[in-house]
Scaffold this motif. Structure first.
Motif, short mmCIF file in Angstrom:
data_model
loop_
_atom_site.label_atom_id
_atom_site.label_comp_id
_atom_site.label_asym_id
_atom_site.label_seq_id
_atom_site.Cartn_x
_atom_site.Cartn_y
_atom_site.Cartn_z
N VAL A 107 -33.21 -74.77 -6.50
CA VAL A 107 -32.50 -73.88 -5.59
C VAL A 107 -32.90 -72.44 -5.88
O VAL A 107 -32.89 -72.00 -7.03
N GLY A 108 -33.26 -71.75 -4.82
CA GLY A 108 -33.66 -70.36 -4.94
C GLY A 108 -33.01 -69.50 -3.87
O GLY A 108 -32.42 -70.01 -2.92
N ALA A 109 -33.12 -68.21 -4.06
CA ALA A 109 -32.59 -67.25 -3.09
C ALA A 109 -33.66 -66.19 -2.83
O ALA A 109 -34.33 -65.74 -3.75
N VAL A 110 -33.82 -65.83 -1.56
CA VAL A 110 -34.68 -64.72 -1.17
C VAL A 110 -33.85 -63.75 -0.35
O VAL A 110 -32.86 -64.13 0.29
N VAL A 111 -34.28 -62.47 -0.39
CA VAL A 111 -33.51 -61.44 0.32
C VAL A 111 -34.45 -60.61 1.18
O VAL A 111 -35.44 -60.07 0.69
N GLY A 112 -34.12 -60.53 2.46
CA GLY A 112 -34.81 -59.63 3.37
C GLY A 112 -34.10 -58.29 3.31
O GLY A 112 -33.05 -58.11 3.93
N VAL A 113 -34.64 -57.36 2.54
CA VAL A 113 -34.03 -56.04 2.39
C VAL A 113 -34.56 -55.17 3.51
O VAL A 113 -35.77 -54.99 3.67
N ILE A 114 -33.64 -54.60 4.29
CA ILE A 114 -34.02 -53.82 5.47
C ILE A 114 -33.50 -52.40 5.31
O ILE A 114 -32.30 -52.18 5.12
N ASN A 115 -34.43 -51.44 5.37
CA ASN A 115 -34.03 -50.04 5.17
C ASN A 115 -33.56 -49.40 6.47
O ASN A 115 -33.50 -50.05 7.52
N GLU A 116 -33.22 -48.11 6.39
CA GLU A 116 -32.66 -47.38 7.54
C GLU A 116 -33.66 -47.24 8.69
O GLU A 116 -33.27 -47.01 9.84
N ARG A 117 -34.97 -47.41 8.42
CA ARG A 117 -35.99 -47.35 9.47
C ARG A 117 -36.28 -48.73 10.05
O ARG A 117 -37.25 -48.89 10.78
N ARG A 118 -35.46 -49.72 9.67
CA ARG A 118 -35.59 -51.10 10.13
C ARG A 118 -36.87 -51.76 9.62
O ARG A 118 -37.41 -52.66 10.24
N GLU A 119 -37.35 -51.29 8.44
CA GLU A 119 -38.51 -51.89 7.80
C GLU A 119 -38.02 -52.90 6.77
O GLU A 119 -36.94 -52.77 6.22
#
Length: 149
Positions: free
Chosen positions: A19-31
């Motif tokens: 079991v793993g976890a990944v994170v889509g980190v999205i900044n204020e510029r939607r990147e």
């Protein structure tokens, strides 16, 4: 030594569920934050859970360890599992991953500092201009995250 290494000492290369976890980190510029792994693939930061660790804590820990970026709140996006994700590593280890996908725009610190082991580069990218070598699996995850929507 970590949990998985200890487990492999007992079971050898036989298939296991990890079991793993990944994170889509999205900044204020939607990147979206991507990390470049040593094999040249650009991926979402993430990794396997350790004993006694929640999926959310694992996601936050892995983002920080691999990119130096600190995140707070996470939003559950989806869980990916099944035989289509089966992996057999060069050393013979076999596993079926269960990947818990989160997103976060709660960035506590956006200073990028790669670890040089699991990440050799990292940065925020526009979804319209992803780097060459972005993993097909990550492309599927990014579609699910839909950070430009």
């Amino acid at each position: 030594m970590g949990y998985i290494e200890d487990l492999r000492k007992v079971i050898g290369t036989r298939p296991v569920i990890l079991v793993g976890a990944v994170v889509g980190v999205i900044n204020e510029r939607r990147e979206i934050l991507l990390q470049k792994r040593p094999e040249g693939i650009w991926a979402l930061p993430g990794g396997l859970l350790e004993l006694e660790e929640s999926a959310e804590d694992a996601g936050r820990r892995e983002v920080f360890e691999e990119t130096g970026v600190e995140v707070g709140r996470l939003e559950l996006i989806d869980v990916f599992s099944g035989k289509q994700y089966f992996r057999k590593l060069e050393n013979g280890d076999e596993f079926y991953p269960v990947t818990i996908v989160y997103t976060s725009n709660d960035i506590k610190s956006s200073i990028i500092k790669v670890d040089g082991t699991e990440s050799i580069d990292a940065g925020f990218f526009s979804v319209a201009e992803l780097p060459d070598g972005t993993s097909p699996l990550v492309m599927k995850l990014i579609e699910k995250l839909n950070p430009v929507g």
